[in-house]
Design an enzyme around this catalytic site. Structure first.
Site, short mmCIF file in Angstrom:
data_model
loop_
_atom_site.label_atom_id
_atom_site.label_comp_id
_atom_site.label_asym_id
_atom_site.label_seq_id
_atom_site.Cartn_x
_atom_site.Cartn_y
_atom_site.Cartn_z
N LYS A 14 0.77 -1.57 -0.19
CA LYS A 14 0.11 0.01 -0.09
C LYS A 14 1.03 1.31 -0.47
CE LYS A 14 -2.17 3.15 1.46
NZ LYS A 14 -1.59 4.53 1.51
N GLU A 30 8.81 1.11 12.09
CA GLU A 30 10.12 1.34 11.29
C GLU A 30 9.21 3.23 12.21
OE1 GLU A 30 12.01 0.29 7.96
OE2 GLU A 30 13.08 -1.53 9.62
N CYS A 47 13.74 9.84 8.88
CA CYS A 47 13.82 10.26 9.62
C CYS A 47 14.42 9.39 10.35
CB CYS A 47 12.80 8.77 9.90
SG CYS A 47 13.99 7.12 9.03
N GLU A 75 9.17 15.23 16.78
CA GLU A 75 9.18 15.03 15.32
C GLU A 75 9.35 16.43 14.62
OE1 GLU A 75 8.54 11.75 13.02
OE2 GLU A 75 10.10 11.72 12.15
P1 NAD Z 1 2.01 8.69 7.67
O1 NAD Z 1 2.12 7.21 9.14
O2 NAD Z 1 0.83 9.31 8.04
O3 NAD Z 1 1.78 7.19 6.86
C1 NAD Z 1 2.21 6.22 5.91
C2 NAD Z 1 2.30 5.30 6.21
O4 NAD Z 1 0.26 4.90 6.20
C3 NAD Z 1 0.91 5.81 4.57
O5 NAD Z 1 1.21 4.85 3.53
C4 NAD Z 1 -0.41 5.83 5.10
O6 NAD Z 1 -1.27 5.84 3.64
C5 NAD Z 1 -0.64 4.52 5.64
N1 NAD Z 1 -1.97 5.04 6.67
C6 NAD Z 1 -1.95 6.24 6.99
N2 NAD Z 1 -2.82 5.66 8.22
C7 NAD Z 1 -3.02 4.38 8.61
C8 NAD Z 1 -4.13 3.34 8.85
N3 NAD Z 1 -4.94 3.80 10.07
N4 NAD Z 1 -4.19 1.98 8.55
C9 NAD Z 1 -2.60 1.92 7.82
N5 NAD Z 1 -2.28 2.17 7.43
C10 NAD Z 1 -2.03 4.11 6.86
O7 NAD Z 1 3.73 8.63 7.08
P2 NAD Z 1 4.04 9.64 6.63
O8 NAD Z 1 4.13 11.09 7.39
O9 NAD Z 1 3.51 9.06 5.84
O10 NAD Z 1 5.23 9.60 7.21
C11 NAD Z 1 6.38 10.57 7.62
C12 NAD Z 1 6.51 9.32 8.77
O11 NAD Z 1 7.14 8.27 8.77
C13 NAD Z 1 8.01 10.46 9.98
O12 NAD Z 1 7.44 9.99 11.30
C14 NAD Z 1 8.76 9.16 10.31
O13 NAD Z 1 9.74 10.03 10.29
C15 NAD Z 1 8.70 8.33 9.44
N6 NAD Z 1 9.30 7.27 9.19
C16 NAD Z 1 10.60 6.10 9.40
C17 NAD Z 1 11.53 6.14 8.81
C18 NAD Z 1 11.97 4.91 9.93
O14 NAD Z 1 13.13 3.95 8.80
N7 NAD Z 1 12.18 4.57 10.73
C19 NAD Z 1 11.36 6.01 7.32
C20 NAD Z 1 11.06 7.05 6.82
C21 NAD Z 1 9.73 7.89 7.49
#
Ligand code: NAD
Length: 489
Positions: free
Chosen positions: A179, A254, A287, A384
């Site tokens: 997804k 993650e 991240c 963050e």
């Molecule tokens: P997000 O949590 O808003 O979305 C991530 C994904 O989850 C998207 O594909 C979204 O559609 C999906 N999603 C949202 N709600 C959902 C639900 N209820 N059920 C299932 N899927 C759902 O995050 P974002 O804003 O896209 O990304 C930024 C975040 O990601 C930051 O906090 C960043 O630090 C983190 N990040 C972490 C790493 C790591 O490896 N630790 C790497 C990159 C980004």
């Protein structure tokens, strides 16, 4: 079948289920962060699409999991090759929909995406547990594929993170449903084309486009899935863990970070400041960036002056321009979120060392910013930002540096600059999933990756990926004839 034309590249906005493109009668709009132009309308995954993808992945599982790792490797190597053949298209698409620098896509992300697929396919060939051979029995420890894996990725690195999870999940013999992030879904769609061209059997790799709240939530709540591998934010992780937890489906999470960047009194200030400027890479939407600068008071003035000179030379602009070093922020909401953090910090007494406002280049650009004069309890120190905004605090000795470094709920990464033995000793006391000494961003696919505290649960990378994506089974074979006895332990 519909096709979008994005900067001259034809890309499908539809799902990819059971080896074919599946359209939707519901869509969401996709805009470029570069200039807000409409890139197209992308399929929204409904309950019927989720159902079809799970059914396809279940149907494909027996044959894919029964293949040898070597047979899967042949197909996965072809998958990597197909990514390579369309390298320029992947670069252009992710630059247009996620705002990632074209140069970084070309030299970093696409080669890494290919390696993610190839490396784990190779690693699966040699995967074995250390021998357990006792007087009583020998143990065959097997890594059996778990079943249907749901992979959910964020917008800041969609191609890199999707392949980082797909590589080991597929190599282990699972079938997958990806997804993609709704703010940057296009390279994940192209991945489906590459998998198709490579001849991956139908249903082995499926892509269901859609929003998180609807499509993502439906996928992770389904009791037929075997694993969820998620990268994204803490609130989403909590929702996913709850939904998957209801079915006792294991999750790898993650998540975000608020990592310290420590500069000790014996640090090479020039080197630390040059690395410090890298924290603005991808407009700070990384991240693992060190976003909280903790600098020894004795060297703080010299460090600030040196880092300022590096930051003043950064080129903020269009990510498609080779000379650009800092590109746009993904979405107007995210620009407002970043501006909100800075506004509240300044209203609370923070001083702006540089930046502190939107950038004149365009609506979704923000100046590389550094704030100081902060308390550890301040919102901007604890949360963050996920934009080009860093904070700087000073400390008097190692003990104080370690207390400040450990003083948030996050624990993803860290950076520590200083004389090597000194910096290594301090780094080992920082509570985090990984930390770089006198360096930043050195990664190896064999190494564990993940966070502690609110930065995540579990580790991926190397053997850890296979521990997660497999059912580990112990087959116990006695060395002597077994005598049944109720008193036997
Ligand atoms: P997000 O949590 O808003 O979305 C991530 C994904 O989850 C998207 O594909 C979204 O559609 C999906 N999603 C949202 N709600 C959902 C639900 N209820 N059920 C299932 N899927 C759902 O995050 P974002 O804003 O896209 O990304 C930024 C975040 O990601 C930051 O906090 C960043 O630090 C983190 N990040 C972490 C790493 C790591 O490896 N630790 C790497 C990159 C980004």
């Amino acid at each position: 079948m519909t096709t979008l034309d994005v900067a001259g590249i034809a890309v499908s906005p539809d799902h990819y289920i059971d080896g074919r493109r599946v359209p939707s009668d519901q869509h969401f709009e996709l805009h470029s962060p570069i200039d807000q132009r409409l890139l197209g309308r992308v399929a929204e995954g409904t309950a019927a699409h989720v159902e079809a993808a799970i059914a396809a992945a279940q149907k494909a599982f027996p044959a894919w999991s029964a293949m040898t790792a070597a047979e899967r490797k042949t197909l996965l190597d072809r998958f990597a090759e197909e990514i390579g053949k369309r390298a320029d298209d992947f670069c252009t698409l992710e630059s247009n929909d996620a705002g990632v620098l074209l140069s970084r896509m070309r030299h970093g992300v696409v080669p890494r995406a290919m390696l993610n697929i190839r490396w784990f396919a190779q690693h699966a060939l040699t995967l074995q547990h250390r021998p357990i051979d006792t007087e009583q029995a020998y143990h065959i420890v097997r890594h059996d594929p778990a079943g249907v894996v749901v992979i959910i990725t964020p917008w800041n690195a969609p191609l890199m993170l999707s392949t980082w999870k797909l590589g080991p999940a597929l190599a282990a013999g699972n079938t997958c449903i990806l997804k993609p992030p709704e703010w940057a879904p296009l390279t994940c769609s192209l991945l489906a084309d590459a998998a198709h061209a490579a001849g991956l059997p139908p249903g082995v790799f499926n892509v269901v486009q859609g929003t998180g709240a609807r499509t993502g939530a439906a996928l992770v709540a389904d009791a037929r899935i075997a694993r969820v591998s998620f990268t994204g934010s803490v609130p989403t992780a909590k929702a996913i863990a709850q939904a998957a937890g209801a079915n006792l489906v294991p999750c790898s999470l993650e998540l975000g970070g608020k990592s310290p960047f420590i500069v000790l009194e014996d640090a090479d200030i020039d080197a630390a400041a040059a690395t410090g400027a890298l924290m603005y890479r991808n407009a700070g939407q990384v991240c693992l960036a060190g976003t909280r600068f903790l600098v020894h008071a004795q060297v703080a003035d010299a460090f600030v002056a040196t880092m300022r000179s590096h930051v003043e030379r950064l080129n903020v602009g269009d990510p498609r321009d080779e000379a650009t070093e800092v590109g746009p922020i993904i979405h107007p909401h995210q620009v407002e979120r970043v501006a909100g953090f800075v506004g509240r910090a300044v209203a609370g007494g923070a001083q702006v060392l540089w930046g502190g406002a939107k950038h004149a280049f365009g609506a979704q650009y923000y100046q590389p910013t550094m704030l100081t004069g902060l308390k550890q309890s301040d919102e901007i120190v604890q949360n963050e930002v996920f934009g080009p905004v860093l904070t700087l605090q000073t400390f008097a000795d190692d003990d104080e540096a370690i207390v400040l470094a450990n003083g948030t709920d996050y624990g993803l990464g860290g950076v520590c600059y200083g004389e090597t033995a000194h910096a290594t000793a301090v780094a080992q006391q920082v509570r985090t999933g990984f930390i770089w000494v006198n360096s930043f961003g050195i990664r190896d696919l064999a190494a564990p990756f993940g966070g502690i505290k609110r930065s995540g649960i579990g580790r991926e990378g190397g053997d850890w990926s296979f521990e997660f994506f497999c059912d580990v089974k112990d087959v116990v074979v006695p060395k002597k004839p077994f005598k049944a006895s109720f008193s036997h332990r």
